[in-house]
Design a protein around this motif. Structure first.
Motif, PDB file in Angstrom:
ATOM      1  N   THR A 147       0.834  -1.201   0.000  1.00 54.53           N
ATOM      2  CA  THR A 147       0.000   0.000   0.000  1.00 54.53           C
ATOM      3  C   THR A 147       0.872   1.256   0.000  1.00 54.53           C
ATOM      4  O   THR A 147       0.609   2.223  -0.741  1.00 54.53           O
ATOM      5  CB  THR A 147      -0.920  -0.011   1.226  1.00 54.53           C
ATOM      6  N   ASN A 164       2.494   1.827  -3.438  1.00 56.78           N
ATOM      7  CA  ASN A 164       1.510   2.327  -4.414  1.00 56.78           C
ATOM      8  C   ASN A 164       1.242   3.817  -4.213  1.00 56.78           C
ATOM      9  O   ASN A 164       1.182   4.604  -5.173  1.00 56.78           O
ATOM     10  CB  ASN A 164       0.219   1.541  -4.295  1.00 56.78           C
ATOM     11  N   ARG A 165       1.050   4.240  -2.908  1.00 58.04           N
ATOM     12  CA  ARG A 165       0.809   5.664  -2.675  1.00 58.04           C
ATOM     13  C   ARG A 165       2.038   6.491  -3.039  1.00 58.04           C
ATOM     14  O   ARG A 165       1.923   7.623  -3.538  1.00 58.04           O
ATOM     15  CB  ARG A 165       0.459   5.889  -1.193  1.00 58.04           C
ATOM     16  N   ASP A 202       2.065   7.027  -6.695  1.00 57.84           N
ATOM     17  CA  ASP A 202       1.024   7.967  -7.116  1.00 57.84           C
ATOM     18  C   ASP A 202       1.452   9.416  -6.864  1.00 57.84           C
ATOM     19  O   ASP A 202       1.323  10.286  -7.754  1.00 57.84           O
ATOM     20  CB  ASP A 202      -0.278   7.679  -6.369  1.00 57.84           C
ATOM     21  N   TYR A 229      -8.891  10.891  -9.475  1.00 59.61           N
ATOM     22  CA  TYR A 229      -8.206   9.949  -8.571  1.00 59.61           C
ATOM     23  C   TYR A 229      -8.991   9.801  -7.262  1.00 59.61           C
ATOM     24  O   TYR A 229      -9.179   8.686  -6.758  1.00 59.61           O
ATOM     25  CB  TYR A 229      -6.789  10.454  -8.308  1.00 59.61           C
ATOM     26  N   TYR A 277     -10.669   6.186  -6.234  1.00 60.07           N
ATOM     27  CA  TYR A 277     -10.089   5.407  -5.124  1.00 60.07           C
ATOM     28  C   TYR A 277     -10.570   5.869  -3.743  1.00 60.07           C
ATOM     29  O   TYR A 277     -10.307   5.194  -2.742  1.00 60.07           O
ATOM     30  CB  TYR A 277      -8.557   5.478  -5.158  1.00 60.07           C
ATOM     31  N   SER A 332      -4.577   8.199   2.951  1.00 59.47           N
ATOM     32  CA  SER A 332      -5.233   6.937   2.577  1.00 59.47           C
ATOM     33  C   SER A 332      -5.846   6.269   3.798  1.00 59.47           C
ATOM     34  O   SER A 332      -5.157   6.041   4.821  1.00 59.47           O
ATOM     35  CB  SER A 332      -4.225   5.985   1.920  1.00 59.47           C
TER      36      SER A 332
END
Length: 471
Positions: free
Chosen positions: A36, A39-40, A43, A70, A74, A152
């Motif tokens: 996770t 991935n962030r 981004d 985005y 998400y 997130s």
């Protein structure tokens, strides 16, 4: 053989799963959180690159659309902020709502505006509810003009971790269930003959030498132990039977010659001369023959009574009902008084040979040996599940140092050497009472009328009979 393998292998499997389960579950959680975070990080790195171009050219519409799409896709608030922390691009309202709940946000944004990429703020433990804040500086070299920040929500990731942990726990629980399913019947199979052996030893200690252990069930080691135990008990029982048979046969075989000898000696009475000491020798010979006959009778009675080793329930009232009248007649003949104070309803385990015969012997000793004026029979419930029956007198008594010896076979007090007796009565009674799980002890009796001391008390302590046991 397969049961032994299961008993060894199943616990090893459980220990292996337990040893691997905890680090494996931790690794799963860390891997999920690391994925996770990466991935962030990718981004915000892409958005930071786009933001640098958009700010340098002044064309920010495309980046605004990208950041909004985005967030819509998400559900992760992402914003481009300036050096003062104000939102330049992105869903400003969603970002501000998420930012208010994150205490680590100011620290991370400050580090990003200083040109440093911050460490992740999340706690990977599933029971923690903090979000993952990732910030990327926008600018070149030392000219940082802003930062791209994502906040997130990790609840979905933590739910996934909990599900995987539950699966691992379930996999670890399967060997434990298998162990329980196998260990229960195996332990019962192993312990059943042990329990039977324990029950057999308890009954043997109570005097029943006919009990044997089960030598056909359980592991081979326990079967061999049971066989050895049974062989030992066979030898003990045979030895006890031979001993009783020898005493009984010897006393029986000696009775006839002894009776003939006594008749022959007594037939000499008419031929004795008045003068001389023949009459004295004759009287001594007859007395000795009578003592030997009493001894043989006692030995034979002892052998018969010791062959009965099983205690049985009995009501004390019924025992006394068949004895008290005879005791009163005997004491009246001897010029003595008898008092019986026994509450009704007492139920106890009767020794082999009968409680009545034991009480007869105790009453007889009080009448013959104590020179008592009063005899008292009492009973009551003692401490614990026992019943106490006591025969007390106010006679000569026995010294404290002699009481333990008085329960031994053939022992007689020096004061009673000229009184008919064999020295076996109390010893046989004590043995029979002990075989029923009780105890016979000698204590201080009633006060003597002249105040010179106390007589003797023979106290019989026997277990209470179970309520469901038939008399």
């Amino acid at each position: 053989m397969h049961r032994r393998l299961l008993v060894v292998l199943v616990p090893l499997a459980v220990l292996l799963v337990a040893a691997l389960g905890v680090p494996l579950s931790v690794t799963v959680a860390e891997r999920e959180m690391q994925e996770t975070y990466v991935n962030r990080l990718n981004d915000v790195g892409r958005f930071a690159s786009l933001a640098e171009t958009a700010l340098s050219t002044g064309r920010t519409e495309a980046l605004q659309q990208e950041l909004t799409r985005y967030h819509d896709l998400y559900g992760i608030p992402v914003a481009l902020i300036d050096t003062s922390g104000a939102v330049l691009l992105g869903p400003a309202d969603a970002y501000r709502r998420a930012a208010r709940a994150e205490t680590a946000l100011p620290r991370i944004v400050t580090a990003a505006l200083a040109g440093a990429r911050s460490e992740p703020s999340w706690e990977w433990a599933p029971w923690d509810d903090s979000a993952l804040v990732v910030a990327e500086p926008v600018g070149r070299d030392s000219e940082v003009v802003g930062a791209v920040v994502t906040i997130s929500d990790l609840s979905r990731t933590r739910e996934l971790i909990l599900v995987r942990w539950a699966r691992l726990a379930g996999l670890g629980l399967l060997p434990l269930l298998a162990l329980t399913a196998v260990a229960w019947p195996v332990s019962a199979w192993v312990l059943r003959p042990v329990r039977k052996l324990d029950a057999a030893t308890s009954r043997i200690s109570a005097g029943d030498l006919t009990i044997r252990a089960d030598a056909e069930a359980g592991p081979i080691e326990l079967r061999r132990l049971a066989q050895s135990f049974n062989s030992m008990m066979d030898a003990v029982e045979n030895a006890a039977q031979r001993q009783r048979a020898f005493v009984s046969d010897a006393s029986h075989q000696l009775r006839n010659p002894l009776t003939s000898l006594r008749l022959a000696v007594e037939s000499l009475a008419p031929h004795l001369r008045p003068e001389g000491d023949g009459q004295q020798v004759y009287d001594v010979a007859v007395d000795e023959l009578k003592a030997m006959q009493r001894m043989l009778n006692s030995l034979q009675a002892s052998a018969r009574m010791e062959s009965l080793r099983t205690a049985s329930p009995v009501d004390l009232d019924e025992v006394l009902a068949t004895r008290v009248d005879r005791w009163r007649a005997l004491t009246a003949t001897a010029g003595q008084t008898l008092t019986v104070d026994v509450p009704p309803g007492l139920r106890l385990l009767e020794p082999p040979g009968g409680l009545g015969s034991i009480l007869d012997e105790l009453i007889s000793n009080a009448l013959r040996l104590s020179d008592a004026h009063a005899v008292e029979v009492t009973a009551g419930a003692g401490v614990g599940a026992v019943v106490t029956v006591a025969v007390r007198d106010d006679g000569q008594g026995i010294d404290v140092s002699e009481r333990a010896q008085a329960l031994q076979r053939f022992w007689r007090s020096p004061r009673h050497q000229n009184v008919p007796g064999t020295g076996l009565g109390l010893a046989i009674c004590a043995d029979l009472v002990g075989s029923a799980g009780g105890e016979l002890r000698l204590e201080e009796g009633l006060p003597r009328p002249d105040g010179s001391g106390h007589g003797l008390a023979a106290v019989v302590v026997l277990p209470v009979a179970p309520a469901s046991a038939p008399a």
